[in-house]
Motif scaffolding. Structure first.
Motif, mmCIF file in Angstrom:
data_model
loop_
_atom_site.group_PDB
_atom_site.id
_atom_site.type_symbol
_atom_site.label_atom_id
_atom_site.label_comp_id
_atom_site.label_asym_id
_atom_site.label_seq_id
_atom_site.Cartn_x
_atom_site.Cartn_y
_atom_site.Cartn_z
ATOM 1 N N ALA A 169 78.240 74.017 6.713
ATOM 2 C CA ALA A 169 77.814 73.404 5.451
ATOM 3 C C ALA A 169 76.872 72.234 5.719
ATOM 4 C CB ALA A 169 79.035 72.931 4.661
ATOM 5 N N ILE A 170 76.232 71.790 4.661
ATOM 6 C CA ILE A 170 75.406 70.593 4.689
ATOM 7 C C ILE A 170 76.100 69.534 3.835
ATOM 8 C CG2 ILE A 170 73.179 69.551 4.121
ATOM 9 C CD1 ILE A 170 73.012 71.536 6.391
ATOM 10 N N GLY A 171 76.475 68.432 4.470
ATOM 11 C CA GLY A 171 77.099 67.331 3.743
ATOM 12 C C GLY A 171 76.075 66.251 3.441
ATOM 13 N N LYS A 172 76.127 65.732 2.225
ATOM 14 C CA LYS A 172 75.159 64.712 1.809
ATOM 15 C C LYS A 172 75.868 63.391 1.516
ATOM 16 C CE LYS A 172 71.717 67.838 -0.209
ATOM 17 N NZ LYS A 172 70.911 68.148 -1.421
ATOM 18 N N GLN A 173 75.303 62.338 2.077
ATOM 19 C CA GLN A 173 75.749 60.984 1.754
ATOM 20 C C GLN A 173 74.625 60.293 0.989
ATOM 21 O OE1 GLN A 173 76.783 59.140 5.484
ATOM 22 N NE2 GLN A 173 78.840 60.032 5.508
ATOM 23 N N VAL A 174 74.934 59.900 -0.220
ATOM 24 C CA VAL A 174 73.923 59.317 -1.105
ATOM 25 C C VAL A 174 74.290 57.869 -1.397
ATOM 26 C CG1 VAL A 174 72.731 59.511 -3.329
ATOM 27 C CG2 VAL A 174 73.529 61.578 -2.151
ATOM 28 N N LYS A 175 73.338 56.997 -1.177
ATOM 29 C CA LYS A 175 73.532 55.573 -1.437
ATOM 30 C C LYS A 175 72.421 55.079 -2.345
ATOM 31 C CE LYS A 175 74.013 51.104 0.903
ATOM 32 N NZ LYS A 175 73.991 50.396 2.210
ATOM 33 N N THR A 176 72.761 54.388 -3.414
ATOM 34 C CA THR A 176 71.769 53.844 -4.347
ATOM 35 C C THR A 176 71.969 52.342 -4.492
ATOM 36 O OG1 THR A 176 73.183 54.268 -6.262
ATOM 37 C CG2 THR A 176 71.660 56.022 -5.638
ATOM 38 N N TRP A 177 70.873 51.631 -4.691
ATOM 39 C CA TRP A 177 70.946 50.186 -4.936
ATOM 40 C C TRP A 177 69.694 49.731 -5.698
ATOM 41 C CZ3 TRP A 177 69.470 52.468 -0.455
ATOM 42 C CH2 TRP A 177 68.254 52.071 0.118
ATOM 43 N N ARG A 178 69.781 48.516 -6.257
ATOM 44 C CA ARG A 178 68.669 47.920 -7.000
ATOM 45 C C ARG A 178 68.132 46.716 -6.239
ATOM 46 N NH1 ARG A 178 66.836 48.795 -11.811
ATOM 47 N NH2 ARG A 178 67.817 50.312 -13.198
ATOM 48 N N SER A 179 66.844 46.587 -6.321
ATOM 49 C CA SER A 179 66.177 45.414 -5.771
ATOM 50 C C SER A 179 65.045 45.047 -6.711
ATOM 51 C CB SER A 179 65.639 45.704 -4.365
ATOM 52 O OG SER A 179 64.980 44.558 -3.849
ATOM 53 N N GLY A 180 65.251 43.973 -7.427
ATOM 54 C CA GLY A 180 64.257 43.574 -8.422
ATOM 55 C C GLY A 180 64.203 44.579 -9.551
ATOM 56 N N ASP A 181 63.028 45.060 -9.845
ATOM 57 C CA ASP A 181 62.854 46.041 -10.922
ATOM 58 C C ASP A 181 62.968 47.474 -10.435
ATOM 59 O OD1 ASP A 181 62.429 43.978 -12.717
ATOM 60 O OD2 ASP A 181 60.243 43.978 -12.380
ATOM 61 N N TYR A 182 63.289 47.661 -9.174
ATOM 62 C CA TYR A 182 63.278 49.001 -8.605
ATOM 63 C C TYR A 182 64.703 49.463 -8.235
ATOM 64 C CZ TYR A 182 58.277 48.210 -8.235
ATOM 65 O OH TYR A 182 56.974 47.929 -8.520
ATOM 66 N N ARG A 183 64.912 50.770 -8.358
ATOM 67 C CA ARG A 183 66.171 51.403 -7.961
ATOM 68 C C ARG A 183 65.880 52.331 -6.787
ATOM 69 N NH1 ARG A 183 71.040 52.436 -10.541
ATOM 70 N NH2 ARG A 183 72.190 54.262 -9.780
ATOM 71 N N ASN A 186 68.979 56.456 -1.080
ATOM 72 C CA ASN A 186 68.889 56.891 0.313
ATOM 73 C C ASN A 186 69.846 58.076 0.484
ATOM 74 O OD1 ASN A 186 69.401 57.227 3.125
ATOM 75 N ND2 ASN A 186 68.618 55.189 3.508
ATOM 76 N N THR A 187 69.314 59.224 0.867
ATOM 77 C CA THR A 187 70.123 60.435 1.053
ATOM 78 C C THR A 187 70.080 60.862 2.513
ATOM 79 O OG1 THR A 187 69.657 61.187 -1.206
ATOM 80 C CG2 THR A 187 70.488 62.825 0.342
ATOM 81 N N LYS A 188 71.262 60.993 3.098
ATOM 82 C CA LYS A 188 71.376 61.488 4.465
ATOM 83 C C LYS A 188 72.083 62.840 4.454
ATOM 84 C CE LYS A 188 71.652 56.909 6.651
ATOM 85 N NZ LYS A 188 72.468 56.017 7.517
ATOM 86 N N GLU A 189 71.568 63.758 5.254
ATOM 87 C CA GLU A 189 72.173 65.082 5.353
ATOM 88 C C GLU A 189 72.745 65.287 6.755
ATOM 89 O OE1 GLU A 189 69.413 68.088 4.236
ATOM 90 O OE2 GLU A 189 69.569 67.636 2.075
ATOM 91 N N PHE A 190 73.935 65.909 6.800
ATOM 92 C CA PHE A 190 74.618 66.153 8.059
ATOM 93 C C PHE A 190 75.041 67.616 8.135
ATOM 94 C CE2 PHE A 190 75.243 61.763 6.881
ATOM 95 C CZ PHE A 190 75.071 61.055 8.069
ATOM 96 N N ALA A 191 74.877 68.165 9.321
ATOM 97 C CA ALA A 191 75.389 69.524 9.568
ATOM 98 C C ALA A 191 76.900 69.430 9.802
ATOM 99 C CB ALA A 191 74.692 70.151 10.766
#
Length: 354
Positions: A169-183, A186-191
């Motif tokens: 399978a492909i496992g995904k780790q997704v991290k989101t954050w805000r900095s100023g006016d931007y969101r 970051n998505t990492k994929e692992f076998a």
């Protein structure tokens, strides 16, 4: 030099090599094995001792001598009862049955799970089930129908399976954050890979073709800790069904349930990902150990408008299941009543608005 004959580790049938698939296949239960798998699994069984102990032979003879086999001339069902129980009717279609003779010792179960729910308790459960269903026909709840609820030992094949699992399978780790006016995201994929042997014990499948498989599955589970060695005394006052589906016949159901269970167990070990996408999955049942046992069910059938409806209660836990018939007269009366109420609300509501 004698050729080595491999036996199917799942049903005991003869394995034959399939040149097209380059695998060993069983023509009875349709299992497939690679050469490496079958050598690994069957190595210790190449010289299996097929002899039976004198105690086993004696038990089979006693079973054959003290079990009566009745047959329904209407639906063909075969009813099993002990010497002290005279079967009077078929629990499937309620027609009379006639004595056919003795039952072969090969049908002797190894284990039995005794009844814990009495007939009075079963009738109470059934009556409560009926009260919750508004549109049941009146005839469905008549006393003569209720009295035909039968304590039935249903023949079950209970299997312990060893499943070889290989999942990618492909496992995904997704991290989101805000900095100023931007969101930011970051998505990492692992076998991800999981491979190994998964053992699943106590997978049941009823061996009677006349009983709906879904009905029996709906009243599960049974607690096997209370299973006892088979004795004719447990049949006293009850009926038993004679299996007409052998191990090879029920194995496709066993295999499906084993594969589903193994897949769930394998997936449960994969943690720490926001999403998981399976790219390949191979689940193969490599070995099955069987027990033939009788499990307790309070069973009832009802014929309404040329259709037979089945109802079952787990004779150990009291869990019930069944599909009720629908009274068209009651439904029509209910709809008519609702229509009248709606019309009155509309009429008087109109006057109030005026």
């Amino acid at each position: 030099m004698e050729a080595i004959q491999y036996k199917c580790p799942n049903c005991g049938g003869e394995l034959k090599f399939d040149p097209g698939k380059q695998q060993f296949g069983c023509e009875y239960c349709r299992s497939l094995f690679s050469e490496a798998e079958i050598k690994q699994v069957c190595k210790e069984n190449e010289e299996t001792d097929l002899s039976r102990s004198p105690e086993e032979i004696q038990q089979e003879q006693e079973f054959a001598e003290h079990s009566n086999l009745y047959e329904c001339g209407s639906c063909g069902a075969q009813v099993v009862a002990d010497d002290n129980t005279a079967a009077a009717f078929c629990y499937y279609c309620h027609n009379p049955v006639i004595l056919k003779g003795r039952l072969s010792g090969e049908y002797k179960p190894g284990k039995v799970l005794p009844f814990k729910i009495t007939k009075e308790e079963a009738l109470h459960i059934f009556s409560g089930w009926c009260k919750k269903r508004w549109f049941l026909p009146r005839a469905f709840k008549e006393k003569q129908n209720l009295e035909k609820i039968t304590g039935l030992y249903v023949p079950f094949w209970v299997a312990d399976c060893n499943v070889h699992a290989d999942l990618n399978a492909i496992g995904k780790q997704v991290k989101t954050w805000r900095s100023g006016d931007y969101r930011y995201t970051n998505t990492k994929e692992f076998a991800v890979r999981r491979m190994g042997q998964v053992g699943l014990d106590g997978i049941p499948a009823d061996g009677s073709s006349k009983i709906e498989d879904q009905l029996m599955e709906a009243i599960e589970p049974f607690n096997y800790e209370e299973v006892q060695p088979f004795s004719m005394s447990y049949l006293s006052g009850f009926y038993a069904d004679k299996y007409d589906m052998d191990k090879a016949g029920v194995f496709p159901r066993i295999r499906n349930r084993a594969i589903q269970g193994a897949d769930q167990q394998i997936r449960s070990t994969i943690k720490g990902y926001n999403a998981l996408s399976v790219t390949s999955s191979s689940m193969n049942v490599l070995r099955t150990d069987w027990q033939y046992m009788l499990l307790p069910v309070w069973f009832a059938t009802f014929k309404f408008e040329d259709k037979v409806y089945e109802f079952a209660i787990n004779g150990q836990t009291g869990k019930q299941a069944g599909t009720p018939p629908l009274s068209k007269g009651k439904l029509a009366a209910f709809c008519a009543g609702v229509g009248v109420i709606v019309a009155l609300i509309t009429l008087f509501g109109g006057y109030l608005l005026a």
